[in-house]
Design a protein around this motif. Structure first.
Motif, mmCIF file in Angstrom:
data_model
loop_
_atom_site.group_PDB
_atom_site.id
_atom_site.type_symbol
_atom_site.label_atom_id
_atom_site.label_comp_id
_atom_site.label_asym_id
_atom_site.label_seq_id
_atom_site.Cartn_x
_atom_site.Cartn_y
_atom_site.Cartn_z
ATOM 1 N N ASP A 2 0.814 -1.274 -0.139
ATOM 2 C CA ASP A 2 0.070 0.023 -0.127
ATOM 3 C C ASP A 2 0.960 1.282 0.025
ATOM 4 O O ASP A 2 0.402 2.390 -0.247
ATOM 5 N N LEU A 3 2.208 1.109 0.325
ATOM 6 C CA LEU A 3 2.867 2.450 0.644
ATOM 7 C C LEU A 3 4.016 2.597 -0.371
ATOM 8 O O LEU A 3 5.183 2.691 0.136
ATOM 9 N N ARG A 4 3.987 2.403 -1.737
ATOM 10 C CA ARG A 4 5.123 2.449 -2.491
ATOM 11 C C ARG A 4 5.944 3.894 -2.486
ATOM 12 O O ARG A 4 7.255 3.882 -2.203
ATOM 13 N N VAL A 5 4.946 5.072 -2.728
ATOM 14 C CA VAL A 5 5.729 6.144 -2.578
ATOM 15 C C VAL A 5 6.231 6.667 -1.441
ATOM 16 O O VAL A 5 7.356 7.032 -1.350
ATOM 17 N N ALA A 37 -1.584 -4.076 3.938
ATOM 18 C CA ALA A 37 -1.300 -3.298 5.198
ATOM 19 C C ALA A 37 -2.019 -3.814 6.303
ATOM 20 O O ALA A 37 -1.661 -3.589 7.475
ATOM 21 N N SER A 38 -2.925 -4.745 6.272
ATOM 22 C CA SER A 38 -3.708 -5.349 7.331
ATOM 23 C C SER A 38 -2.891 -6.359 7.933
ATOM 24 O O SER A 38 -3.357 -6.806 9.198
ATOM 25 N N VAL A 39 -1.734 -6.816 7.532
ATOM 26 C CA VAL A 39 -0.934 -7.628 8.206
ATOM 27 C C VAL A 39 0.236 -7.067 9.174
ATOM 28 O O VAL A 39 0.639 -5.997 8.790
ATOM 29 N N ASN A 40 0.154 -7.587 10.320
ATOM 30 C CA ASN A 40 1.071 -7.357 11.357
ATOM 31 C C ASN A 40 2.363 -8.226 11.130
ATOM 32 O O ASN A 40 2.730 -9.166 11.701
ATOM 33 N N TYR A 41 3.120 -7.568 9.980
ATOM 34 C CA TYR A 41 4.181 -8.448 9.544
ATOM 35 C C TYR A 41 5.528 -8.380 10.417
ATOM 36 O O TYR A 41 5.794 -7.083 11.014
ATOM 37 N N SER A 42 6.225 -9.263 10.962
ATOM 38 C CA SER A 42 7.047 -9.196 11.867
ATOM 39 C C SER A 42 8.515 -9.557 11.284
ATOM 40 O O SER A 42 8.585 -10.149 10.384
ATOM 41 N N ALA A 43 9.458 -9.456 12.137
ATOM 42 C CA ALA A 43 10.748 -9.885 12.084
ATOM 43 C C ALA A 43 10.823 -11.491 11.579
ATOM 44 O O ALA A 43 11.570 -11.791 10.821
ATOM 45 N N GLY A 44 9.945 -12.137 12.479
ATOM 46 C CA GLY A 44 9.755 -13.439 12.235
ATOM 47 C C GLY A 44 9.406 -13.929 11.083
ATOM 48 O O GLY A 44 9.937 -14.580 10.301
ATOM 49 N N HIS A 45 8.348 -13.233 10.603
ATOM 50 C CA HIS A 45 7.939 -13.221 9.047
ATOM 51 C C HIS A 45 9.009 -13.041 8.088
ATOM 52 O O HIS A 45 9.033 -13.958 7.105
ATOM 53 N N TYR A 46 9.586 -12.131 8.484
ATOM 54 C CA TYR A 46 10.748 -11.414 7.359
ATOM 55 C C TYR A 46 11.710 -12.741 7.180
ATOM 56 O O TYR A 46 12.215 -12.948 6.248
ATOM 57 N N VAL A 47 12.277 -13.213 8.359
ATOM 58 C CA VAL A 47 13.289 -14.144 8.351
ATOM 59 C C VAL A 47 12.921 -15.507 7.508
ATOM 60 O O VAL A 47 13.623 -15.900 6.905
ATOM 61 N N ARG A 48 11.471 -15.848 7.823
ATOM 62 C CA ARG A 48 10.934 -16.874 7.060
ATOM 63 C C ARG A 48 10.972 -16.651 5.622
ATOM 64 O O ARG A 48 11.492 -17.432 4.770
ATOM 65 N N ASP A 49 10.381 -15.524 5.048
ATOM 66 C CA ASP A 49 10.603 -15.352 3.667
ATOM 67 C C ASP A 49 12.075 -15.244 3.054
ATOM 68 O O ASP A 49 12.280 -15.398 2.083
ATOM 69 N N ALA A 50 12.956 -14.397 3.912
ATOM 70 C CA ALA A 50 14.301 -14.358 3.454
ATOM 71 C C ALA A 50 14.889 -15.593 3.274
ATOM 72 O O ALA A 50 15.960 -15.945 2.283
ATOM 73 N N ALA A 51 14.686 -16.586 4.106
ATOM 74 C CA ALA A 51 15.301 -17.920 4.218
ATOM 75 C C ALA A 51 14.905 -18.836 2.719
ATOM 76 O O ALA A 51 15.845 -19.354 2.202
ATOM 77 N N GLN A 52 13.777 -18.515 2.490
ATOM 78 C CA GLN A 52 12.983 -19.134 1.205
ATOM 79 C C GLN A 52 13.644 -18.674 0.038
ATOM 80 O O GLN A 52 14.329 -19.262 -1.018
ATOM 81 N N LEU A 53 13.807 -17.330 0.111
ATOM 82 C CA LEU A 53 14.312 -16.429 -0.967
ATOM 83 C C LEU A 53 15.896 -16.812 -1.311
ATOM 84 O O LEU A 53 16.400 -17.046 -2.403
ATOM 85 N N LEU A 109 -2.522 0.700 15.409
ATOM 86 C CA LEU A 109 -1.491 -0.052 15.900
ATOM 87 C C LEU A 109 -0.680 -0.944 14.894
ATOM 88 O O LEU A 109 0.484 -1.238 15.205
ATOM 89 N N LEU A 110 -1.374 -1.096 13.755
ATOM 90 C CA LEU A 110 -0.582 -2.117 12.741
ATOM 91 C C LEU A 110 0.391 -1.149 12.347
ATOM 92 O O LEU A 110 0.627 0.101 12.123
ATOM 93 N N PRO A 111 1.771 -1.863 11.914
ATOM 94 C CA PRO A 111 2.978 -1.240 11.459
ATOM 95 C C PRO A 111 2.801 -0.407 10.419
ATOM 96 O O PRO A 111 3.280 0.774 10.175
ATOM 97 N N ALA A 112 2.080 -0.665 9.153
ATOM 98 C CA ALA A 112 1.981 0.154 8.123
ATOM 99 C C ALA A 112 1.128 1.370 8.494
ATOM 100 O O ALA A 112 1.646 2.466 7.856
ATOM 101 N N MET A 113 0.473 1.473 9.517
ATOM 102 C CA MET A 113 -0.329 2.620 9.947
ATOM 103 C C MET A 113 0.664 3.429 10.745
ATOM 104 O O MET A 113 0.045 4.772 10.993
#
Length: 305
Positions: free
Chosen positions: A46-49, A72-88, A239-243
């Motif tokens: 939701d926040l490219r610019v 933006a509705s997802v409370n994306y965390s460092a844990g989510h990030y590491v899992r995505d980064a590991a696969q990538l 309280l969501l990170p994107a907000m």
């Protein structure tokens, strides 16, 4: 002098508006690399610019990954990030390409190089109950509850820190264990010592702050207001990170008619400058293995292959 491309992975960090993206793009073009986002706000579609994500034209030049893949509705965390980064990372290595991690989120870099505490995901229903309590009873009441259930966490947290108080309560409610217990258990790092080269781009402060201010105005003219207006219309949890991305709360207040556009811009610029200052401090104390360099000197590491 060793080229950055001689390493198994490259990490490029630095404060916002320091020129990291341009350096990563140039290196990826010359070394056949993949640019991997390591910024907690640039993951949001939701926040490219407003988060200064690479443009579609830049993304077309070399592979860019983990940008704009989260709603933006997802409370994306460092844990989510590491899992995505590991696969990538597995995919990038199979392709024999250079992984280039670039961003400004210190916790993500620390998770990549030091490992991450294994906190189980909090069920949505638990999170909703805690957030309802927060809205109904206020942050002081939640802090008092946390003091009864996890006195150590309550003592560490500011009584007005809504996000961290809610997070600590969510974890103890969901798991029955304090957050500190989980933090004591750490997974192995994706990038152990010796497997990467890490730079921290450190521009001169006043020049950086002037660039931050100018870029914020450019973002406002380039569609950031439209992005925030669409985001505000969704009625998401504040309280969501994107907000809480820099500029979003102030621009929502402007959209609602509570403050002027100039006031919103002033707040957004100040928040971003303060964040840049915290980035300098955080990396200096938390990740001393990063080599500090000026933007000009950093370009000397990017040589034709």
């Amino acid at each position: 002098m060793t080229s950055l491309s001689d390493n198994k992975a490259v990490l490029i960090a630095g404060p916002t508006a320091s020129g990291k993206s341009a350096l990563a793009l140039e290196l990826a073009q010359k070394a056949g690399g993949v640019v991997i986002n390591t910024d907690s706000m640039q993951v949001y579609h939701d926040l490219r610019v407003l988060t200064a994500r690479p443009t579609p034209e830049e993304e077309a030049l070399v592979p860019h990954r983990l940008y704009g893949h989260v709603d933006a509705s997802v409370n994306y965390s460092a844990g989510h990030y590491v899992r995505d980064a590991a696969q990538l990372l597995d995919d990038v290595r199979r392709q024999r390409r250079l992984p280039i991690f670039i961003g400004g989120t210190g916790l993500y870099f620390k998770a990549l190089t030091r490992g991450l505490s294994v906190v189980p995901p909090v069920p949505d229903e638990v999170r909703e109950v805690v957030r309802l309590k927060l809205d109904r009873d206020g942050v002081e009441a939640l802090h008092a509850e946390l003091a009864r259930r996890d006195a150590a966490a309550a003592a560490r947290l500011n009584v007005r820190d809504r996000s961290r108080i809610a997070r600590a309560l969510e974890v103890i409610e969901a798991t029955g264990r304090p957050l500190a217990d989980w933090h004591a258990e750490t997974s192995p790092p994706l990038l152990p010592e010796g497997s990467y080269r890490a730079l921290f781009i450190a521009p001169e402060r006043e020049a950086l702050y002037a660039r931050i201010d100018a870029r914020f105005e450019t973002m406002l003219e380039g569609g950031a207001l439209d992005e925030v207006e669409r985001l505000a219309a969704r009625g998401l949890d504040p309280l969501l990170p994107a907000m809480k991305a820099h500029g979003v709360p102030a621009l929502i207040r402007y959209i609602r008619g509570e403050i002027s556009r100039e006031e919103a811009a002033t707040i957004g610029k100040a928040d971003t400058r303060h964040y840049a200052k915290r980035q300098f401090t955080w990396f200096r104390h938390q990740l001393p293995e990063f080599e500090w360099t000026s933007p000009e000197a950093a370009r000397g590491w990017v040589r034709p292959i």
